[in-house]
Each structure stands twice: as structure tokens, then as C-alpha cells.
Design a protein around this motif. Structure first.
Motif, mmCIF file in Angstrom:
data_model
loop_
_atom_site.group_PDB
_atom_site.id
_atom_site.type_symbol
_atom_site.label_atom_id
_atom_site.label_comp_id
_atom_site.label_asym_id
_atom_site.label_seq_id
_atom_site.Cartn_x
_atom_site.Cartn_y
_atom_site.Cartn_z
ATOM 1 N N SER A 23 33.202 38.896 44.551
ATOM 2 C CA SER A 23 32.715 37.545 44.307
ATOM 3 C C SER A 23 33.595 36.885 43.264
ATOM 4 O O SER A 23 34.310 37.553 42.511
ATOM 5 C CB SER A 23 31.261 37.564 43.839
ATOM 6 N N ASN A 25 34.093 33.084 40.687
ATOM 7 C CA ASN A 25 33.689 31.757 40.221
ATOM 8 C C ASN A 25 34.922 30.883 40.017
ATOM 9 O O ASN A 25 34.875 29.884 39.311
ATOM 10 C CB ASN A 25 32.863 31.851 38.929
ATOM 11 N N TYR A 43 26.596 32.536 48.449
ATOM 12 C CA TYR A 43 27.201 31.587 47.508
ATOM 13 C C TYR A 43 26.127 30.717 46.851
ATOM 14 O O TYR A 43 25.092 30.408 47.449
ATOM 15 C CB TYR A 43 28.234 30.704 48.211
ATOM 16 N N ILE A 86 27.380 38.356 41.912
ATOM 17 C CA ILE A 86 27.356 36.896 41.810
ATOM 18 C C ILE A 86 26.554 36.457 40.595
ATOM 19 O O ILE A 86 26.948 35.532 39.868
ATOM 20 C CB ILE A 86 26.794 36.282 43.112
ATOM 21 N N ASN A 153 35.831 29.525 48.282
ATOM 22 C CA ASN A 153 34.805 29.355 47.259
ATOM 23 C C ASN A 153 34.726 27.923 46.731
ATOM 24 O O ASN A 153 33.704 27.521 46.184
ATOM 25 C CB ASN A 153 35.043 30.326 46.096
#
Length: 207
Positions: A23, A25, A43, A86, A153
Motif C-alpha cells: 500500500s 500514500n 483504497y 493502509i 493511487n
């Protein structure tokens, strides 16, 4: 896991293999190749955190996930592992949305000849996400062909391509462990061979 800069998407891409999850960010993409395996894309659009897992079988044979060498091979652990990762990066479980891909019958198992692995993997994802109250926004599962997917993402979109795969030998489940070892080898060989062959301009946006 492999990381490279993709000239078509103009982004960093992290490629994951069977049993792995990732995952992020950051503004990067995550890709994988799927046969009978399934990837659940999770997500949190609001907080800009998302990721993918890649599991091979829905359930394991009862081993302790804390001592299993690669618990992400099994859906029963893989979804939770991705979800927790996440959350560590700032995502909120209450914001999560999902997309599900894979679960193909690429080993040509005839209907009525026992449970097809791809179908079992897909059904597990649908049922488990429903149990977690995570809405499934998009899915593409089943069928005879492998898939390659890219998750962006930045936009939470998924790009997917079906892959023609000839002369795939049928697999028979002798035992959970033997079958898993065989499937691991097949999936890894498939993903590594296709990794260099797929042209990005043939990908369709799956949303």
C-alpha cells in the motif's frame, strides 16, 4: 516485489507477486499479474491511501498466520494484512472501497470436477468484503484468461488487460501443500514472463 519507473504512465510502479501486498500514500502505481489468484484493491480516496494484495488460495490448512512464512498467499489473511497496512499509512477503515480482479479458470478445470480455485478465491473476496462492510465498486473475475492490472493511487483507477496464455497444463489438487507449491511456481513464472511483454497502450481503464 519490484520497483521501476514506467515511461507510459510517467510514474513509479511497484510490482507485487503471489503472497505479497503493498500500500502507498504517495503518487505511485501498483501492478500484478493474476491467473487463478485474486487481487483485492483497497483504497481510502479521502486520505489518498490505497493498495493491492495478491492471494493464491482463499483458506489455508489451519497454520498460525504469525509463523506462516508468507501468510499473504491466503485470502483469509491477505485482506486483513492489506487493510492494516493502509491504516498504518493514514487510511481509515470506514472510508475504504474495494475493487476485485482475477480468479480465472486458467487451468481449464471442467465444471463439476470439484471446486475451481479461481471461483473459490473470488467468492471469498466478495463474501469477506461484505462481512467487513466494504463496498465493492468494481470487479472483473472469472473467465479463462490471466489479467494484468495497474492501480493508480492518485486517481484510485485500475487499468486492466487480458493476457492470451496458450497451452496451460491442467493442475490437479493432490494436497493443499503440494498444490500450493505447484501453483506458486506457475503463477511466478507467468508473472515474470509477462512482466516484460505487456504493452501498456493495450490496457483498458477498468475504473
Amino acid at each position: 516485489m519490484n520497483t521501476y519507473f514506467d515511461n507510459h504512465f510517467k510514474q513509479q510502479v511497484v510490482t507485487i507477486y503471489p503472497g505479497e501486498f503493498y500500500s502507498t500514500n504517495r503518487e505511485e502505481m501498483i501492478s500484478t499479474v493474476l491467473g487463478s489468484c485474486v487481487s483485492v484493491v483497497l483504497y481510502d480516496k479521502e486520505n489518498g491511501v490505497g493498495g493491492i494484495n495478491h492471494y493464491m488460495l482463499a483458506l489455508d490448512s489451519g497454520e498460525d498466520p504469525d509463523i506462516h512464512p508468507l501468510p499473504g498467499k491466503f485470502g483469509v489473511y491477505a485482506i486483513d494484512l492489506l487493510m492494516h497496512d493502509i491504516e498504518k499509512k493514514g487510511g481509515l477503515r470506514t472510508n475504504l472501497e474495494a475493487k476485485v480482479f482475477g480468479g480465472g479458470n486458467i487451468f481449464n478445470m471442467a465444471a463439476g470436477k470439484g471446486t475451481q480455485v479461481g471461483d473459490a478465491n473470488s467468492r471469498f473476496a466478495y463474501n469477506y468484503l461484505e462481512k467487513l462492510n466494504i463496498p465493492i465498486i468494481k470487479s472483473d473475475t472469472g473467465g479463462p484468461l490471466p489479467r494484468k492490472i495497474f492501480f493508480d493511487n492518485r486517481t484510485c483507477k485500475v487499468y486492466m488487460k487480458y493476457i492470451n496464455k496458450q497451452n496451460q497444463a491442467n493442475l490437479k489438487k493432490a494436497s493443499d501443500d503440494a498444490y500450493l507449491d505447484k501453483l506458486t511456481k506457475e503463477e511466478l513464472e507467468l508473472s515474470r514472463k509477462i512482466e516484460l511483454k505487456v504493452t501498456h497502450n493495450q490496457f483498458a481503464l477498468s475504473n
